[in-house]
Design an enzyme around this catalytic site. Structure first.
Site, PDB file in Angstrom:
ATOM      1  N   LYS A 144      -7.438   7.918  -1.875  1.00 16.78           N
ATOM      2  CA  LYS A 144      -8.748   8.351  -1.340  1.00 16.78           C
ATOM      3  C   LYS A 144      -9.371   9.465  -2.202  1.00 16.78           C
ATOM      4  CE  LYS A 144      -7.860   6.957   3.435  1.00 16.78           C
ATOM      5  NZ  LYS A 144      -6.418   6.669   3.451  1.00 16.78           N
ATOM      6  N   ASP A 165      -3.259   4.295  -2.278  1.00 14.71           N
ATOM      7  CA  ASP A 165      -4.221   4.830  -1.303  1.00 14.71           C
ATOM      8  C   ASP A 165      -4.345   6.338  -1.470  1.00 14.71           C
ATOM      9  OD1 ASP A 165      -5.933   5.012   0.812  1.00 14.71           O
ATOM     10  OD2 ASP A 165      -4.450   4.568   2.361  1.00 14.71           O
ATOM     11  N   ARG A 200       3.108   0.020  10.710  1.00 13.82           N
ATOM     12  CA  ARG A 200       4.187   0.191  11.679  1.00 13.82           C
ATOM     13  C   ARG A 200       4.691  -1.072  12.360  1.00 13.82           C
ATOM     14  NH1 ARG A 200       1.233   5.447  13.822  1.00 13.82           N
ATOM     15  NH2 ARG A 200      -0.452   4.207  12.935  1.00 13.82           N
ATOM     16  N   LYS A 202       0.854  -1.212   0.000  1.00 13.65           N
ATOM     17  CA  LYS A 202       0.000   0.000   0.000  1.00 13.65           C
ATOM     18  C   LYS A 202       0.880   1.248   0.000  1.00 13.65           C
ATOM     19  CE  LYS A 202      -2.472   1.829   3.625  1.00 13.65           C
ATOM     20  NZ  LYS A 202      -2.441   3.292   3.534  1.00 13.65           N
ATOM     21  N   ASP A 249     -13.938  13.778  -5.660  1.00  9.88           N
ATOM     22  CA  ASP A 249     -13.995  14.958  -6.528  1.00  9.88           C
ATOM     23  C   ASP A 249     -15.269  14.861  -7.362  1.00  9.88           C
ATOM     24  OD1 ASP A 249     -13.214  17.197  -8.170  1.00  9.88           O
ATOM     25  OD2 ASP A 249     -11.127  16.729  -7.699  1.00  9.88           O
ATOM     26  N   THR A 254     -11.745   7.039  10.548  1.00 10.73           N
ATOM     27  CA  THR A 254     -11.772   6.694  11.980  1.00 10.73           C
ATOM     28  C   THR A 254     -11.343   7.870  12.862  1.00 10.73           C
ATOM     29  OG1 THR A 254      -9.646   5.663  11.564  1.00 10.73           O
ATOM     30  CG2 THR A 254     -11.522   4.196  11.818  1.00 10.73           C
TER      31      THR A 254
HETATM   32  O1  C5P Z   1       0.968   1.634  10.889  1.00 14.11           O
HETATM   33  P1  C5P Z   1      -0.439   1.121  10.866  1.00 14.11           P
HETATM   34  O2  C5P Z   1      -0.530  -0.391  10.893  1.00 14.11           O
HETATM   35  O3  C5P Z   1      -1.315   1.779  11.889  1.00 14.11           O
HETATM   36  O4  C5P Z   1      -0.928   1.575   9.427  1.00 14.11           O
HETATM   37  C1  C5P Z   1      -2.229   1.485   8.984  1.00 14.11           C
HETATM   38  C2  C5P Z   1      -2.368   2.045   7.596  1.00 14.11           C
HETATM   39  O5  C5P Z   1      -3.736   2.077   7.267  1.00 14.11           O
HETATM   40  C3  C5P Z   1      -1.859   3.477   7.437  1.00 14.11           C
HETATM   41  O6  C5P Z   1      -1.316   3.609   6.125  1.00 14.11           O
HETATM   42  C4  C5P Z   1      -3.088   4.326   7.579  1.00 14.11           C
HETATM   43  O7  C5P Z   1      -3.030   5.509   6.856  1.00 14.11           O
HETATM   44  C5  C5P Z   1      -4.176   3.408   7.017  1.00 14.11           C
HETATM   45  N1  C5P Z   1      -5.527   3.627   7.565  1.00 14.11           N
HETATM   46  C6  C5P Z   1      -5.829   3.563   8.922  1.00 14.11           C
HETATM   47  N2  C5P Z   1      -7.101   3.765   9.374  1.00 14.11           N
HETATM   48  C7  C5P Z   1      -8.075   4.027   8.523  1.00 14.11           C
HETATM   49  C8  C5P Z   1      -7.812   4.093   7.160  1.00 14.11           C
HETATM   50  C9  C5P Z   1      -6.516   3.883   6.708  1.00 14.11           C
HETATM   51  O8  C5P Z   1      -4.951   3.315   9.721  1.00 14.11           O
HETATM   52  N3  C5P Z   1      -9.298   4.176   8.980  1.00 14.11           N
END
Ligand code: C5P
Length: 229
Positions: A61, A59, A207, A32, A64, A116
């Site tokens: 999003k 990603d 992460r 991603k 428009d 979220t």
């Molecule tokens: O590092 P982590 O596991 O928290 O990453 C989650 C990924 O999913 C990030 O790229 C974040 O931008 C994306 N994301 C999220 N929550 C959402 C939508 C997308 O954490 N509701």
């Protein structure tokens, strides 16, 4: 339905990205890419992902006017992107044009409902008569109804979405943590096993993998958890 792992390549420069991609080469993964890396390194980064045999999840999003989103999706199809995100908030017409642009290509469109980071205040801001949860469900239903392939949601919402939407779709879930490690800025986190049991199809993890010393080994462990859940 499928079970896949998407690694969120949330790093800021090409060298860090390439190192991770090389570490993970040969694994059956989706990568991603968000706009931080995409804006900095351009399409070249996607070429590197594809060259190593991974699927690309862009990603961006999109949100428009319908015609602009239509053209953006046409470009994504031309560029052989595998997954592309857009905001269901863009409305039925925008979603329809996105699906029309996708046509019979392999591109999968994934809709985001209510981010979220929002709380009930946001519903008030929108002047909505719905609760945040009702609104997210309504957006997801509309998106799937018009032909979007998947919905991005928390693992805790997947079951309700799958039970309420009378059509198959890919449930894509971020907010995954492997155990007792820190949650970073995620508020509620779930394990891969929980997400799969609730009906998730694509787990997005950033992460925990990016900060691990042995990324390849960790990814292998997660893939096993996903397949055995
Ligand atoms: O590092 P982590 O596991 O928290 O990453 C989650 C990924 O999913 C990030 O790229 C974040 O931008 C994306 N994301 C999220 N929550 C959402 C939508 C997308 O954490 N509701």
């Amino acid at each position: 339905m499928e079970r896949k792992l998407a690694v969120a390549l949330d790093v800021r420069d090409k060298n860090s990205a390439l190192k991770i991609l090389d570490d993970l080469k040969g694994k059956n993964l989706i990568i991603k890419i968000g706009y931080a890396l995409f804006l900095k390194e351009g399409f070249e980064i996607i070429t590197h992902v594809k060259e190593r045999g991974f699927e690309v999840f862009l990603d961006l999003k999109l949100h428009d006017i319908p015609n602009t989103v239509y053209n953006a999706v046409l470009s994504a199809v031309d560029k052989k992107i595998d997954y592309l995100t857009l905001h269901a908030l863009g409305g039925r017409e925008m979603l329809l044009k996105a699906v029309e642009a996708k046509n019979n290509s392999k591109l999968k469109l994934l809709a985001v409902t209510v981010l979220t980071s929002h709380s009930e205040d946001y519903m008030e801001f929108l002047g909505s008569k719905y609760s945040l949860q009702q609104f997210a469900l309504k957006l997801a239903q509309t998106a799937v109804e018009v032909g979007v392939d998947g919905i991005v949601s928390s693992p805790f919402e997947v079951r309700t979405l799958k039970n309420s939407i009378g059509k198959e779709f890919l449930a894509v879930t971020p907010g995954i943590r492997l155990g007792e490690e820190k949650k970073d800025d995620q508020k509620r986190t779930a394990t891969p096993e929980f997400a799969i049991k609730e009906g998730a199809n694509i787990l997005v993890i950033g992460r925990p993998i990016l900060s691990s010393r042995n990324k390849r080994e960790l990814v292998e462990e997660i893939l096993q958890k996903i397949n055995n859940a």
